[in-house]
Design an enzyme around this catalytic site. Structure first.
Site, PDB file in Angstrom:
ATOM      1  N   TYR A 151      -1.618  -1.042  10.771  1.00 52.04           N
ATOM      2  CA  TYR A 151      -1.783  -1.285   9.337  1.00 52.04           C
ATOM      3  C   TYR A 151      -0.609  -0.704   8.554  1.00 52.04           C
ATOM      4  CZ  TYR A 151      -3.621  -1.063   4.600  1.00 52.04           C
ATOM      5  OH  TYR A 151      -3.771  -1.196   3.238  1.00 52.04           O
ATOM      6  N   SER A 190       0.851  -1.186   0.000  1.00 52.96           N
ATOM      7  CA  SER A 190       0.000   0.000   0.000  1.00 52.96           C
ATOM      8  C   SER A 190       0.885   1.233   0.000  1.00 52.96           C
ATOM      9  CB  SER A 190      -0.887   0.004   1.249  1.00 52.96           C
ATOM     10  OG  SER A 190      -1.533   1.243   1.415  1.00 52.96           O
TER      11      SER A 190
END
Length: 272
Positions: free
Chosen positions: A163, A150
């Site tokens: 995360y 990401s």
């Protein structure tokens, strides 16, 4: 082509293993694998969705498909998944797409179960599958590993700290293993999309996608998957999708990390 000829063709084809294939980018990457002519092993938690997509791929692309339900929050299931997927098959592509996240305060007890699962899926399971795949591919003439990281990997993420940290780990691991395996015809690509039109933000309890969509259209899962698959085929080690996110990934190189972390925290703290 007759049924017998098709069956023989299926046996001689290489396989792609796609995790998190129930929905979103994983589902779209399974489609890309079938388009490219690979037989596809789809895995995730939602049997109904996996089976429906597997059936659609068989009909549309004349490939063999296998559905394996696995909860990758359990490390033992990651090992079992690899054993089941690779038994009697040459896995030429591994797509490590399964991922979880949680928006919330790290110092509060709420959300810890979700954060623990995020570490297990994003780090432990992804590493296990990558480790097994790398050895398997090196022993069988090569292959490709696509790790879905990401743009969060480039930024410390206050209020989504776990995360961001897990995605930074996966990016670092991908780049390191890409160098190690470069002489063995095993190519590793880290796909780093930004916010995408998927169910991810519904799952982590955030409505951030809605406000982002006011400023720019969110890319579809299909567009991100197609871009990532193409980057993998070209042997790119890191691929950030979309020019706004390329800028977001580059800016931390120019800014003090304290400023980067503060700015990201301000953005993530708002609950839209």
């Amino acid at each position: 082509m007759s049924d017998t000829a098709l069956a023989q063709d299926f046996r001689t084809r290489d396989w792609a293993l796609v995790t998190g294939a129930s929905d979103g980018i994983g589902r779209a990457l399974a489609t890309e694998a079938a388009k490219a002519g690979y037989n596809v092993i789809l895995t995730g938690r939602r049997l109904d969705r996996l089976e429906a997509h597997a059936d659609a791929l068989r009909r549309a692309y004349y490939v063999a498909t296998i559905v394996l339900v696995a909860d990758l929050a359990n490390p033992d299931e990651a090992e079992t998944l690899w054993q089941q997927a690779s038994e009697g098959r040459r896995i030429a592509v591994l797509v490590n797409n399964a991922g979880l996240g949680h928006l919330g305060e790290f110092g509060k007890p709420e959300g810890w179960d979700r954060e623990t699962e995020s570490i297990m899926v994003n780090v432990i399971a992804a590493t296990i599958l990558m480790k097994r795949a790398a050895a398997h591919m090196a022993a069988n003439g090569g292959g490709r590993i696509l790790n879905v990281s990401s743009t969060a990997a480039f930024l410390p993420g206050p209020h989504m700290a776990v995360y961001h940290a897990t995605k930074a780990y996966l990016l670092s691991l991908s780049e390191a293993v890409a160098v190690e395996m470069s002489g063995q015809a095993v190519f590793v690509t880290a796909l780093c999309p930004g916010v995408t039109e998927t169910r991810f933000f519904q799952a982590d309890g955030s409505e951030r996608a809605h406000i982002l969509n006011r400023f720019m259209p969110l890319p579809s899962a299909e567009a991100v998957a197609a871009s990532g698959w193409q980057a993998m085929e070209k042997g790119r080690r890191v691929h950030v999708t979309g020019w706004p996110y390329k800028i977001a990934a580059f800016l931390p190189r120019l800014m003090p990390r304290r400023v980067t972390a503060w700015t990201t925290g301000v953005f993530l703290k708002r609950r839209w």
